[in-house]
Write a protein that holds these residues in place. Structure first.
Motif, PDB file in Angstrom:
ATOM      1  N   GLU A   1       0.799  -1.156  -0.137  1.00  0.00           N
ATOM      2  CA  GLU A   1      -0.098   0.118   0.072  1.00  0.00           C
ATOM      3  C   GLU A   1       0.866   1.080   0.072  1.00  0.00           C
ATOM      4  OE1 GLU A   1      -2.825   0.230   3.219  1.00  0.00           O
ATOM      5  OE2 GLU A   1      -4.067  -1.264   2.336  1.00  0.00           O
ATOM      6  N   ILE A   2       0.663   2.157  -0.845  1.00  0.00           N
ATOM      7  CA  ILE A   2       1.365   3.450  -0.832  1.00  0.00           C
ATOM      8  C   ILE A   2       0.321   4.458  -0.820  1.00  0.00           C
ATOM      9  CG2 ILE A   2       2.758   4.833  -2.470  1.00  0.00           C
ATOM     10  CD1 ILE A   2       2.628   1.295  -3.530  1.00  0.00           C
ATOM     11  N   HIS A   3       0.506   5.243   0.289  1.00  0.00           N
ATOM     12  CA  HIS A   3      -0.585   6.347   0.586  1.00  0.00           C
ATOM     13  C   HIS A   3       0.333   7.693   0.154  1.00  0.00           C
ATOM     14  CE1 HIS A   3      -3.039   3.740   3.224  1.00  0.00           C
ATOM     15  NE2 HIS A   3      -2.386   3.033   3.407  1.00  0.00           N
ATOM     16  N   VAL A   4      -0.443   8.610  -0.639  1.00  0.00           N
ATOM     17  CA  VAL A   4      -0.096   9.971  -0.888  1.00  0.00           C
ATOM     18  C   VAL A   4      -0.828  10.779  -0.134  1.00  0.00           C
ATOM     19  CG1 VAL A   4       1.405   9.627  -2.847  1.00  0.00           C
ATOM     20  CG2 VAL A   4      -0.834   9.731  -3.054  1.00  0.00           C
ATOM     21  N   ILE A   5      -0.250  11.752   0.605  1.00  0.00           N
ATOM     22  CA  ILE A   5      -1.048  12.638   1.471  1.00  0.00           C
ATOM     23  C   ILE A   5      -0.815  13.849   0.819  1.00  0.00           C
ATOM     24  CG2 ILE A   5      -1.118  13.295   3.798  1.00  0.00           C
ATOM     25  CD1 ILE A   5      -1.092  10.314   3.760  1.00  0.00           C
TER      26      ILE A   5
ATOM     27  N   LEU B   1      -0.832   1.153 -14.715  1.00  0.00           N
ATOM     28  CA  LEU B   1       0.005   0.513 -13.907  1.00  0.00           C
ATOM     29  C   LEU B   1      -0.418  -1.019 -14.210  1.00  0.00           C
ATOM     30  CD1 LEU B   1       0.680   2.814 -10.657  1.00  0.00           C
ATOM     31  CD2 LEU B   1       2.265   2.332 -12.766  1.00  0.00           C
ATOM     32  N   VAL B   2       0.714  -1.830 -14.238  1.00  0.00           N
ATOM     33  CA  VAL B   2       0.424  -3.250 -14.416  1.00  0.00           C
ATOM     34  C   VAL B   2      -0.250  -3.903 -13.289  1.00  0.00           C
ATOM     35  CG1 VAL B   2       1.500  -5.340 -15.078  1.00  0.00           C
ATOM     36  CG2 VAL B   2       2.338  -3.250 -16.209  1.00  0.00           C
ATOM     37  N   ASP B   3       0.443  -3.573 -11.974  1.00  0.00           N
ATOM     38  CA  ASP B   3       0.006  -4.474 -10.926  1.00  0.00           C
ATOM     39  C   ASP B   3      -0.395  -3.680  -9.648  1.00  0.00           C
ATOM     40  OD1 ASP B   3      -0.754  -6.818  -9.727  1.00  0.00           O
ATOM     41  OD2 ASP B   3       1.254  -7.351  -8.925  1.00  0.00           O
ATOM     42  N   CYS B   4      -0.928  -2.388  -9.997  1.00  0.00           N
ATOM     43  CA  CYS B   4      -1.437  -1.575  -8.792  1.00  0.00           C
ATOM     44  C   CYS B   4      -2.834  -0.783  -9.225  1.00  0.00           C
ATOM     45  CB  CYS B   4      -0.299  -0.545  -8.667  1.00  0.00           C
ATOM     46  SG  CYS B   4      -0.481   0.301  -7.301  1.00  0.00           S
ATOM     47  N   ASP B   5      -3.475  -1.145  -8.255  1.00  0.00           N
ATOM     48  CA  ASP B   5      -4.759  -0.235  -8.174  1.00  0.00           C
ATOM     49  C   ASP B   5      -4.762   0.978  -7.727  1.00  0.00           C
ATOM     50  OD1 ASP B   5      -6.479  -2.316  -9.532  1.00  0.00           O
ATOM     51  OD2 ASP B   5      -6.691  -3.477  -7.744  1.00  0.00           O
ATOM     52  N   VAL B   6      -5.408   1.987  -8.358  1.00  0.00           N
ATOM     53  CA  VAL B   6      -5.558   3.238  -7.682  1.00  0.00           C
ATOM     54  C   VAL B   6      -6.716   3.605  -6.808  1.00  0.00           C
ATOM     55  CG1 VAL B   6      -5.430   5.829  -8.224  1.00  0.00           C
ATOM     56  CG2 VAL B   6      -4.398   4.185  -9.659  1.00  0.00           C
ATOM     57  N   VAL B   7      -6.731   4.066  -5.660  1.00  0.00           N
ATOM     58  CA  VAL B   7      -7.965   4.154  -5.000  1.00  0.00           C
ATOM     59  C   VAL B   7      -7.967   5.568  -4.468  1.00  0.00           C
ATOM     60  CG1 VAL B   7      -8.824   3.675  -2.328  1.00  0.00           C
ATOM     61  CG2 VAL B   7      -7.320   1.989  -3.661  1.00  0.00           C
ATOM     62  N   MET B   8      -9.197   6.163  -4.895  1.00  0.00           N
ATOM     63  CA  MET B   8      -9.304   7.536  -4.766  1.00  0.00           C
ATOM     64  C   MET B   8     -10.934   7.650  -4.192  1.00  0.00           C
ATOM     65  SD  MET B   8      -8.714  10.982  -5.406  1.00  0.00           S
ATOM     66  CE  MET B   8     -10.104  12.241  -5.050  1.00  0.00           C
ATOM     67  N   ASP B   9     -11.028   8.101  -2.947  1.00  0.00           N
ATOM     68  CA  ASP B   9     -12.371   8.255  -2.264  1.00  0.00           C
ATOM     69  C   ASP B   9     -13.073   9.382  -3.018  1.00  0.00           C
ATOM     70  OD1 ASP B   9     -14.550   8.765  -0.490  1.00  0.00           O
ATOM     71  OD2 ASP B   9     -13.159   7.689   1.257  1.00  0.00           O
ATOM     72  N   PRO B  10     -14.147   9.077  -3.501  1.00  0.00           N
ATOM     73  CA  PRO B  10     -15.046  10.265  -4.069  1.00  0.00           C
ATOM     74  C   PRO B  10     -15.410  11.457  -3.172  1.00  0.00           C
ATOM     75  CG  PRO B  10     -16.233   7.996  -4.346  1.00  0.00           C
ATOM     76  CD  PRO B  10     -15.102   7.726  -3.505  1.00  0.00           C
ATOM     77  N   LYS B  11     -15.369  11.185  -1.731  1.00  0.00           N
ATOM     78  CA  LYS B  11     -15.551  12.279  -0.935  1.00  0.00           C
ATOM     79  C   LYS B  11     -14.710  13.631  -0.975  1.00  0.00           C
ATOM     80  CE  LYS B  11     -12.812  11.069   3.020  1.00  0.00           C
ATOM     81  NZ  LYS B  11     -12.455  10.288   4.197  1.00  0.00           N
ATOM     82  N   TYR B  12     -13.706  13.190  -1.674  1.00  0.00           N
ATOM     83  CA  TYR B  12     -12.516  14.303  -1.753  1.00  0.00           C
ATOM     84  C   TYR B  12     -12.758  15.087  -3.011  1.00  0.00           C
ATOM     85  CZ  TYR B  12      -9.407  11.688   1.137  1.00  0.00           C
ATOM     86  OH  TYR B  12      -8.829  11.008   2.196  1.00  0.00           O
TER      87      TYR B  12
ATOM     88  N   LYS C   1      -5.477  -5.951  -8.150  1.00  0.00           N
ATOM     89  CA  LYS C   1      -3.917  -5.997  -8.380  1.00  0.00           C
ATOM     90  C   LYS C   1      -3.212  -6.155  -6.879  1.00  0.00           C
ATOM     91  CE  LYS C   1      -4.157  -3.592 -12.749  1.00  0.00           C
ATOM     92  NZ  LYS C   1      -4.088  -2.563 -13.443  1.00  0.00           N
ATOM     93  N   SER C   2      -2.028  -6.465  -6.905  1.00  0.00           N
ATOM     94  CA  SER C   2      -1.262  -6.799  -5.649  1.00  0.00           C
ATOM     95  C   SER C   2      -0.929  -5.406  -4.780  1.00  0.00           C
ATOM     96  CB  SER C   2      -0.261  -7.686  -5.963  1.00  0.00           C
ATOM     97  OG  SER C   2       0.802  -7.293  -6.605  1.00  0.00           O
TER      98      SER C   2
END
Ligand code: NAP
Length: 459
Positions: free
Chosen positions: A196-200, A221-232, A269-270
């Protein structure tokens, strides 16, 4: 009668300190001037090109193509390269002034700004300067150790450097192996347990400093999902106004890309790249090393275009084993020159160095040390041209230097036992690196120590 500077019998002697983009654009602008001159470019490492070689991400090969333009500049008969000379340490500014009518400082901004939070420098908490320098083979950062044994990494900052670092952590070995990342860095990253890579970001998505081209890459990215909370993406009225501002079209493009990310379901993805907005780091905690980062939620206050943050007292913690602080850069002072501690630059008026408001004749600045750490590579071209134009206006009022010849300069360097490398030496180092790269399917395998580079040219 003394000869005027820039005539055939008395060429203008100019030193440029720093061989990154701003230094090369300054040389290019000087060569366009209609006068007789000699330009000597100084670099503290044996290898030229500064941030293009040691800052641009290894997987951004296209951006590095700009080097071919700089190579063209080196072929001008009036150009000389002096590598492996640290101005301020090996040669002081006072000595340099003896050999040059004008000196242009193009030495960038290498120090990182601080967050100013408790335990900021605990083991496990690094600056991006160190990490970027390490994976790009910068000799001064090869002794750094990065512990990727914990599944969570955190990056503080929402600029392009933060995004470069995030991308390197998110990519697979296969995605990096044909780049010019060092073999050592690739090996360490191949053993990484980070999932998990968190960017702040302390402000919201509209105020993010990254550019659309850079964040678009996360979608590929081949093996990384992007997580973006719609609340932002639920933004206040001032942010809406900033978003609509036609002078900043990248804000809207960024927002659209983030919106797309917020609608993604996740493909199992992993790895996961997780965006956080409106959160400020408050403290690093752990038993003598980074174990968690404490964040406080923020709200934006102020008018559109000038929104800052206020903490709302709500805390959150992220357990993590490694953290990178990427909150902008700061210049490094040079002995004998004024330094603006507030801005981290050499104080200047359109490139002319000033001390307490007084112009220092013959001394100039270009690039990040002139304007602060902002802009892309191309931003440096007009910036350097502005300084050079002012320099050319000034030369009629300049007193010529004491020893206006390369012969005298090189005598002095030899007396001081400085093992400098010239451009032909660099070309040999370059060819050797390319050859080393051929064996492993990379554009080059960089030498990561100064001694290896010097040995390559028998120095
Ligand atoms: P930057 O663009 O100035 O971004 C710095 C980030 O740090 C901003 O998000 C800023 O947020 C945040 N920040 C500053 N102080 C903070 C604090 N105390 N707490 C939390 N966050 C803080 O700097 P950079 O990423 O180092 O990039 C430098 C320059 O190089 C930029 O112009 C960049 O575009 C360029 N660059 C370009 C590329 C490329 O084109 N591929 C790649 C790398 C770098 P605020 O906005 O709230 O201050």
């Amino acid at each position: 009668m003394s000869l005027s500077l820039g005539c055939t019998d008395r060429p203008l002697r100019v030193a440029i300190v720093g061989s990154g983009p701003s230094g090369f654009y300054a040389a290019e602008a000087l060569f366009k001037a209609k006068l007789s001159l000699e330009v000597d470019l100084y670099e503290r490492l044996p290898a030229p090109f500064g941030l293009v070689r040691y800052g641009v991400a290894p997987d951004h090969a296209k951006i590095k193509n700009v080097i071919s333009l700089y190579e063209k500049i080196t072929r001008d008969q009036r150009f000389t390269f002096y590598g492996n000379i640290n101005i301020g340490r090996d040669v002081n500014v006072g000595d340099l002034k003896k050999f040059y009518d004008c000196i242009i400082f193009a030495c960038g901004a290498e120090n990182e700004r601080h967050l100013g939070i408790p335990n900021e420098t605990y083991y496990g908490s690094h600056t991006t300067t160190e990490f970027v320098g390490w994976y790009n083979g910068h000799p001064e950062y090869q002794n750094r150790r990065f512990d990727f044994s914990h599944p969570t990494a955190v990056i503080v900052g929402m600029g392009n450097v933060a995004m470069d670092v995030a991308r390197i952590l998110c990519k697979t070995v296969d995605e990096l192996k044909n780049s010019d990342i060092t073999s050592h860095a690739l090996e360490v990253l191949s053993l990484s347990h980070v999932k998990e890579i968190h960017v702040i970001g302390r402000r919201g998505p509209v105020q993010a400093a990254f550019t659309p081209a850079v964040i678009r890459e996360f979608g590929e990215l081949v093996d990384c999902d992007v997580v973006m909370d719609p609340k932002y993406l639920e933004i206040n009225a001032s942010s809406q106004e900033e978003l609509e501002d036609i002078e900043f079209p990248s804000r809207k493009k960024n927002f659209e890309i983030l919106k797309k990310y917020s609608s993604l379901k996740g493909a199992g993805k992993s790895k996961k790249l997780i965006f956080h907005f409106l959160k400020s780091p408050i403290a690093v905690e752990g038993a003598g090393r980074l174990e968690k980062l404490v964040l406080e939620q923020n709200q934006l206050i102020g008018k559109a275009g000038h929104q800052s943050v206020r903490g709302v007292g709500q805390m959150e913690e992220i357990d993590c084993g490694i953290m990178f602080r990427s909150v902008g850069y700061w210049g490094v002072p040079i002995k004998g020159l004024p330094f603006d501690r507030e801005e981290g630059i050499f104080p200047n008026q359109a490139g002319r160095l000033v001390d307490n408001g007084k112009v220092l004749p013959g001394l100039y600045a270009v690039g990040w040390i002139k304007r602060g750490a902002t802009g892309i590579i191309g931003t440096n071209k007009p910036d350097s041209e502005e300084t050079v134009n002012n320099l050319l206006v000034d030369i009629t009022n300049l007193k010529g230097c004491e020893c206006p010849s390369r012969g005298q300069l090189e005598e002095f360097l030899k007396e001081k036992k400085i093992r400098f490398v010239n451009y032909q030496d660099w070309e040999k180092i370059n060819a050797a690196e390319i050859k080393r790269g051929e064996f492993v399917g990379k554009p080059r395998e960089k030498f990561t120590t100064i001694s290896e580079m010097l040995a390559c040219v028998g120095k």
